[in-house]
Design an enzyme around this catalytic site. Structure first.
Site, PDB file in Angstrom:
ATOM      1  CE  LYS A 120       0.394  75.491  -8.520  1.00  0.00           C
ATOM      2  NZ  LYS A 120       0.308  74.828  -9.782  1.00  0.00           N
ATOM      3  CB  CYS A 121      -2.413  69.003  -2.179  1.00  0.00           C
ATOM      4  SG  CYS A 121      -2.488  67.945  -0.736  1.00  0.00           S
ATOM      5  N   GLY A 122      -0.438  66.529  -2.765  1.00  0.00           N
ATOM      6  CA  GLY A 122      -0.392  65.106  -3.054  1.00  0.00           C
ATOM      7  C   GLY A 122      -1.771  64.459  -3.033  1.00  0.00           C
TER       8      GLY A 122
END
Length: 180
Positions: A56-58
């Protein structure tokens, strides 16, 4: 003269031995995402990229680049190992099973994924202590600054360098290292 010779040899060789790695990458055993023990000594003779990953990271789209790199170079001489970690803004909250399903369904990940660990702080995994501590890796102290930081290990298990998280896995720097 005979008593000075050992002193001179020790003085000349001390810097060499002081910088020598005490522990090797191959000395570690980690858990796979399926909970099995995996000895890193199984990777002798291969270049290895160790990456702390998060769903759930850019930077999560780097999974696609990592998989493409593995597809191209993972022919027995190069391997990528992903270590899910929840150290940065809780961007990897899932269980090992959820992480495996996410990586497989969304990015077709086939490179080895290990069990979720901590890559910094008091509960840092022993491998990451080695990766980030000069007295352990023999090269330099490095802080894991975010998800998708990459560590390059040569075919003999020596720490080569750390690559910043925002550097793409398919960057010229990494490709050149793999191909050399």
């Amino acid at each position: 003269m005979k008593t000075i010779l050992p002193f001179l040899l020790a003085t000349l060789l001390l810097p060499y031995f002081a910088n020598a790695q005490h522990t090797n990458f191959y000395d570690f055993t980690v858990k796979t995402i399926d909970g099995e023990d995996f000895s890193l000594s199984n990777l002798k003779g291969k270049k290895v990229m160790v990456v702390n990953v998060a769903s759930k990271c850019g930077l999560t789209p780097q999974y696609e680049q990592l998989q493409a790199l593995y597809n191209k170079y993972g022919n027995g001489h190069f391997v990528i190992i992903g270590f899910p970690a929840n150290n940065f803004r809780s961007q990897e909250p899932g269980s090992n099973g959820e992480i495996k399903a996410f990586c497989t369904l969304n990015y077709g990940v086939t490179f080895p994924m290990m069990a979720k660990i901590s890559v910094k702080g008091e509960d840092m995994a022993p491998l990451y202590k080695w990766l980030t501590t000069q007295s352990e890796n023999g090269k330099e102290d490095v802080e894991v600054t975010w998800n998708f930081q990459k560590f390059l290990i040569d075919e003999t298990g020596r720490w080569i360098k750390s690559i910043p998280p925002k550097t793409r896995p398919d960057s010229e720097e990494i490709i050149s290292w793999i191909e050399e």
